[in-house]
Design an enzyme around this catalytic site. Structure first.
Site, PDB file in Angstrom:
ATOM      1  CB  ILE A 129      -0.940   0.334   0.916  1.00 20.06           C
ATOM      2  CG1 ILE A 129      -1.440  -1.072   0.729  1.00 20.06           C
ATOM      3  CG2 ILE A 129      -1.499   1.482   1.678  1.00 20.06           C
ATOM      4  CD1 ILE A 129      -2.945  -1.508   2.246  1.00 20.06           C
ATOM      5  CB  SER A 130       0.555   4.187   0.432  1.00 27.28           C
ATOM      6  OG  SER A 130       1.792   5.464   0.228  1.00 27.28           O
TER       7      SER A 130
END
Length: 431
Positions: A157-158
């Site tokens: 994530i990210s």
């Protein structure tokens, strides 16, 4: 500027409903691993796992019901996050309880708690930064649990999504597939001044052709000619941290790397506001799958999405991934040559018991040959390690059925046909 952006990223990831960060399941320090294997059904820190130039921490989750030769999922956290936060804020551990795979949670120790996806060291195989440490974690699990080396996956994530792109680029021979939530393409965040942040990339203004993006990935491991990992990318249209144009650039990059066209093989809406496009095949394990979430910002990960990741990985059962399995295909190839050119004829036979839905045939052309046109498939790149991807009319190969394709190529003296082939990553026998 970088500190402010990290603070913004932390706020977006940690505050919205359904985001990854929740109260930790257990706020006590993780237990140290036993000498040989970790305790089951508990998050465990592993030390001394191998080469680790950037001092990452390794956390591991092994379910009580771990399968023989288990699959491995590397779950990579966001900026300001940690391995334990990724463990408690996503459902990969509970899914591991159901399906028997092992989860690795790398954890950054540098102050920003962001992964290095920027430095020249990070963007090449064995370069001496975070990817090396994560590869060592995978190797430790493989040795300790006799993990299935054909079923190693990465998701993040990210910052973790950016690292997922980097891992698949640096180590295409290690990872079978990846899933990136709110990330950017491999190489987009590159810097040479020591900065961890690239504002042009985060702002969505780093734009390249698909070929240029693909070359960045290929240059991370020069000379590699084997199969490439599949990729699933997710992005919100209102992402104000890693802007939405990065979604299209990621898709361009991985369709080029995998040799599939930019025209979707299938488009649907699995949930309201979602647009899912699949490239190169129509099934759940297409070479590239891209999911766009209308009106959603950077904080897009929500409970339930990990199950869709497992479907893409082919891990939502206790057995191995999608067909064909080893020994389930046979390829016959011949060439007819003239002075500087040749015609190649290739027949693919599905010798397995299940039909193949969407196929990619990998092979390496002899030195000096270059494809000039073809039929029955799209071919990319033109020379070296080539991937032929099915046409819309021949993507299904029934059990014991065959598909014939062909190409024309130039040559500089060697007009021999390729001698080794893979079908969807599985080695085929030849005649």
């Amino acid at each position: 500027m970088f500190a402010a952006l990290v603070s913004l990223l932390a706020t977006t990831v940690l505050s919205a409903p359904g985001a990854v960060a929740r109260e930790p399941v257990d706020s006590a320090p993780a237990a140290k691993a036993a000498a040989v294997a970790a305790p089951t059904a508990a998050l465990t820190e592993i030390t001394g796992f191998g080469s680790n130039p950037s001092n990452l921490q390794m956390y591991l989750y092994v379910p009580d019901s771990v399968t023989a030769n288990p699959a491995v999922v590397v779950a990579v956290h966001y900026c300001t996050g940690s391995g334990p936060a990724m463990y408690s804020g996503t459902e990969y551990a509970s899914l591991a309880d159901t399906y028997g795979f092992i989860v690795v949670y790398p954890s950054v120790t540098r102050a920003s708690k962001c992964f290095d996806v920027s430095s020249p060291q990070a963007l090449k195989r064995g370069g001496g930064s975070d990817p090396v440490g994560i590869k060592s974690m995978v190797d430790w699990v493989t040795r300790t649990y006799s993990a299935d080396t054909d079923r190693i996956f990465a998701t993040g994530i990210s910052s973790g999504a950016m690292m997922t792109n980097v891992l698949l680029g640096d180590y295409p021979d290690v990872f079978a597939a990846g899933a990136a939530f709110s990330g950017v393409p491999f190489g987009c965040f590159a810097t040479t001044d020591g900065s961890e942040w690239n504002s042009a990339c985060s702002g969505g203004t780093v734009l390249h052709t698909p070929q240029e993006w693909g070359d960045l990935v290929r240059n991370a491991y020069p000379g590699y000619t084997g199969p490439r990992p599949r990729m699933q990318v997710w992005h919100g249209t209102e992402d104000d941290v890693l802007r939405y144009p990065n979604f299209g650039e990621e898709t361009d990059q991985w369709t080029n790397v995998l040799g599939v066209g930019r025209t979707p093989a299938a488009t649907d809406s699995p949930q309201s506001g979602w647009t899912r496009t699949r490239y190169g095949a129509i099934g759940d394990q297409a070479p590239v799958e891209a999911v766009s979430l209308q009106g959603v910002g950077h904080n897009l990960y929500a409970w339930g999405m990990a199950a869709r990741v497992l479907t893409f990985f082919g891990l939502d059962s206790s057995g191995p991934g999608p067909q064909p399995q080893p020994g389930a295909c046979k390829v016959t190839a011949t060439t007819s040559a003239w002075s500087t050119g040749l015609t190649g004829s290739v027949t693919i036979t599905n010798t397995g018991t299940s039909r193949v839905e969407g196929w990619r045939l990998g092979f390496t052309l002899p030195s000096g040959q270059s494809v000039t046109n073809g039929w029955g498939a799209t071919y990319a790149p033109a020379s070296g390690a080539v991937t032929a991807t099915n046409a819309t009319y021949n993507g299904t190969i029934a059990a014991n059925a065959s598909v014939s394709i062909g190409y024309q190529a130039s040559h500089t003296g060697n007009s021999s046909p390729p001698t080794a082939f893979t079908l969807n990553g599985t080695a085929c026998s030849g005649t």
